[in-house]
Each structure stands twice: as C-alpha cells, then as structure tokens.
Design an enzyme around this catalytic site. Sequence first.
Site, PDB file in Angstrom:
ATOM      1  N   GLU A  88      -4.561  10.644  11.590  1.00 30.09           N
ATOM      2  CA  GLU A  88      -5.251  10.887  10.156  1.00 30.09           C
ATOM      3  C   GLU A  88      -6.135   9.862  10.131  1.00 30.09           C
ATOM      4  O   GLU A  88      -5.892   8.447  10.673  1.00 30.09           O
ATOM      5  CB  GLU A  88      -4.261  11.001   9.001  1.00 30.09           C
ATOM      6  CG  GLU A  88      -3.299  10.031   9.121  1.00 30.09           C
ATOM      7  CD  GLU A  88      -2.918   9.736   7.515  1.00 30.09           C
ATOM      8  OE1 GLU A  88      -3.901   9.668   6.760  1.00 30.09           O
ATOM      9  OE2 GLU A  88      -1.631   9.470   6.937  1.00 30.09           O
ATOM     10  N   LYS A 142     -11.460   9.418  -0.005  1.00 31.07           N
ATOM     11  CA  LYS A 142     -10.130   9.814   0.353  1.00 31.07           C
ATOM     12  C   LYS A 142     -10.192  11.473   0.274  1.00 31.07           C
ATOM     13  O   LYS A 142     -10.491  11.887  -0.987  1.00 31.07           O
ATOM     14  CB  LYS A 142      -8.811   9.385  -0.538  1.00 31.07           C
ATOM     15  CG  LYS A 142      -7.752   9.813  -0.113  1.00 31.07           C
ATOM     16  CD  LYS A 142      -6.595   9.175  -1.026  1.00 31.07           C
ATOM     17  CE  LYS A 142      -5.250   9.867  -0.956  1.00 31.07           C
ATOM     18  NZ  LYS A 142      -4.295   9.545  -1.961  1.00 31.07           N
ATOM     19  N   VAL A 172      -3.074  13.795   5.159  1.00 29.60           N
ATOM     20  CA  VAL A 172      -2.076  14.705   5.893  1.00 29.60           C
ATOM     21  C   VAL A 172      -2.640  16.048   5.576  1.00 29.60           C
ATOM     22  O   VAL A 172      -2.967  16.710   6.732  1.00 29.60           O
ATOM     23  CB  VAL A 172      -0.746  14.561   5.618  1.00 29.60           C
ATOM     24  CG1 VAL A 172       0.119  15.519   6.021  1.00 29.60           C
ATOM     25  CG2 VAL A 172      -0.247  12.893   5.959  1.00 29.60           C
ATOM     26  N   ASP A 193       2.552  15.345 -10.313  1.00 30.58           N
ATOM     27  CA  ASP A 193       2.143  14.756  -9.546  1.00 30.58           C
ATOM     28  C   ASP A 193       2.836  15.052  -8.168  1.00 30.58           C
ATOM     29  O   ASP A 193       3.956  14.472  -7.961  1.00 30.58           O
ATOM     30  CB  ASP A 193       1.978  13.183  -9.564  1.00 30.58           C
ATOM     31  CG  ASP A 193       1.219  12.722  -8.411  1.00 30.58           C
ATOM     32  OD1 ASP A 193       0.809  13.393  -7.392  1.00 30.58           O
ATOM     33  OD2 ASP A 193       0.836  11.139  -8.596  1.00 30.58           O
ATOM     34  N   ALA A 223      -0.801  17.217  -2.306  1.00 31.89           N
ATOM     35  CA  ALA A 223      -1.070  18.497  -1.558  1.00 31.89           C
ATOM     36  C   ALA A 223      -0.918  18.553   0.034  1.00 31.89           C
ATOM     37  O   ALA A 223      -0.838  19.409   0.614  1.00 31.89           O
ATOM     38  CB  ALA A 223      -2.527  18.340  -1.435  1.00 31.89           C
ATOM     39  N   ASP A 224      -0.217  17.331   0.371  1.00 34.55           N
ATOM     40  CA  ASP A 224       0.408  17.701   1.895  1.00 34.55           C
ATOM     41  C   ASP A 224       1.613  18.630   1.722  1.00 34.55           C
ATOM     42  O   ASP A 224       1.746  19.400   2.878  1.00 34.55           O
ATOM     43  CB  ASP A 224       1.245  16.223   2.283  1.00 34.55           C
ATOM     44  CG  ASP A 224       0.280  15.095   2.323  1.00 34.55           C
ATOM     45  OD1 ASP A 224      -1.053  15.483   2.219  1.00 34.55           O
ATOM     46  OD2 ASP A 224       0.647  14.003   2.451  1.00 34.55           O
ATOM     47  N   LYS A 238       7.031   9.280   1.849  1.00 37.66           N
ATOM     48  CA  LYS A 238       6.975   7.609   1.558  1.00 37.66           C
ATOM     49  C   LYS A 238       8.291   7.370   0.616  1.00 37.66           C
ATOM     50  O   LYS A 238       8.198   8.198  -0.541  1.00 37.66           O
ATOM     51  CB  LYS A 238       5.634   7.366   0.900  1.00 37.66           C
ATOM     52  CG  LYS A 238       4.524   7.247   2.149  1.00 37.66           C
ATOM     53  CD  LYS A 238       3.189   6.636   1.733  1.00 37.66           C
ATOM     54  CE  LYS A 238       2.441   7.667   1.289  1.00 37.66           C
ATOM     55  NZ  LYS A 238       1.961   8.421   2.404  1.00 37.66           N
TER      56      LYS A 238
END
Length: 303
Positions: free
Chosen positions: A23, A85, A105, A137, A140-141, A158
């Site tokens: 990516e 981004k 991602v 929040d 979208a991955d 993460k």
Amino acid sequence: MKIKIKDEVREALGAGQPVVALESTIISHGLPYPDNIEIADALEQAVRQKGAIPATIAIFDGLPHIGLDAEKLALLADPKSKIEKVSRRDIPYLLSSQTHGATTVAATMLLASAAGVAVFATGGIGGVHRGASASFDISADLPELARTSVCVVCAGPKAILDIPLTLEVLETSGVPVIGYQCDEVPAFWSQSGSGANVPLRLDTAEEIASLLSHKWQAGLEGGVLVTNPVPEADEIPASEVQAAIASALEQAEIAGITGKKVTPFLLDHIRKETDGRSLSTNKALVLNNARLAADIARAYCIK
Ligand code: PSU
Ligand code: MN
C-alpha cells in the site's frame, strides 16, 4: 475500472508467478520522510528476495497504478507532493479530478483485486477506534475485508484501536483471522497485550495458502486477515507504549481531529512521544509482513 499494471507485474500474473501488493498510505501519510522512501524501497526488495514481484499501489493523475517505478515511489514519499489519503469512498473523486492519491488498506485491496493480485502486505489494518460507540469511527478497512477477496498480512490492528472490538466486527463480517505462529492477536508495536485470542492459529505459509484457495474455490468471497507478530527484538512491549497511546488519544481529542486525519495524527504523535522508537518498530514489522506475504503468495501459486 481502468487500471495501469506495470509490465513485470502483468507478466508475473500472466505466468502464474507470485505477486505481493503493497500500500501507499503508509508511505505518504504513515511514516515521515526520509524513512518512508527507505522503507518503500526496502519492502520491494524484501519481496523480491523472497522470490515474488512487488506491486506497490497508488493513484496518479486519476489512474490507479499497480506496480510503481522509483520515480513514482519518490513522488509519494516527498512531503512537498500533494497526495491525498484515499480509501474506497475517495476513489471516485480521484478519478474525476485526475489527481494523485495514496491508497489505504481498503483502497489497495480493491485495486489489487481488480488486477488479480491475491496477497497484500501492510503494517497494521484500521479497525474500531476506542470510543467508537460515540464517535462511530470504524475504519473502511473492515467492510473492505468483508467484501474483497484479498489476503491481508499485518501485525494486527493498530494498537491505537480497540482490538477486541475490531475482532468482533471481523467475526460478524465472516472474515477469517489467522494468527501466524501466535495465539494472541498481535498488537502492532507489541507481540502481545491486545487482550484478544486469535480465532485460528496457523504455523506455515503453506497452510495459509491452502485456506485461501479452499475459501475462494468454495465461492466464499471476501478477505482473509493474517496477523504476524512483530519480531521480539523489534517490539515495544505493550506496557511501554501504552502511555504514548493514551497521550496521543488525548491530544487528538483536544485538537478536535476527526475523519481520515485521526490515524496519521496518532501515529505521528506516538513517534514523537517514544523518541522515534515506534517508527523503528513500524519499519521492522512492515518488512516482516512483506516477507511473510511473499511466502504466502509463493505457496498460493503452487496450489
Ligand atoms: N499500517 C502502518 N501505517 C499506516 C497504515 C497501515 O503501519 O499508516 C495505514 C493503512 O493505509 C490503513 C490506514 O488502511 O493506516 C488506516 O486508516 P484509517 O484508520 O483512517 O482507516
Ligand atoms: Mn476513521
């Protein structure tokens, strides 16, 4: 969608040879210059050393590129470049405005899938943020993993996230989550401390490749997440990174950071809080993931 596939990537795919997608958000928004260009090159080299062809993915002048040359990697890494981004929802505007974008991602998965690349390495996926019941929040991955048939190799979600809740969403979405040689979901900078057990442990690239081919041959579309712990020599134990995470979350709240700026803000803050230690760990873990992804891609090609 119109995409541009680099010659060596196209040839490898045509010949049934292993290709690993990489990516570009990590280059443009996840790591500072010049570490970002060094790691972009090192990732490609690591994939080649393992006998696979690297395909870094990004969008230039509104055209998705699968496989980049040195000049394009340098453009992504240059802090002076204007690089958006780009997640799934941003792709239409990138196409219509013919601008440059670094893919997350989610966006990398969907472009890799469009090109026929089955295995992809990143650092850590996005997921359910702490406090998501109020902020909503959720990266979208996660929905991308639910719908797009690509194997994503990461060092866990993460550690800025709520990892157990991220695992819940992946379970709901029917995404197999594999712990590579581990029983606990790794926590990005740390081998342990996530508080979540891996749903499935597999110890070899061959077993992972076999799962991939059985899943997709059975018509079960969607992604597979492989979590690969950072090497012990490079990790920051969870107890040591915790304070930096807490401080970053607090600062983001005070500064009113929302939307796609949240993750880059947190990573940058933690890098400063740890005097660069989190950056060294991030570099080590993403390289480790690229190597495992190449092993899986090679094993998958033989299947
Ligand atoms: N892994 C890293 N650094 C990063 C990322 C992954 O080591 O910066 C990026 C990926 O592109 C991932 C994104 O998709 O962070 C998550 O952003 P968000 O939380 O806004 O979905
Ligand atoms: Mn988000």
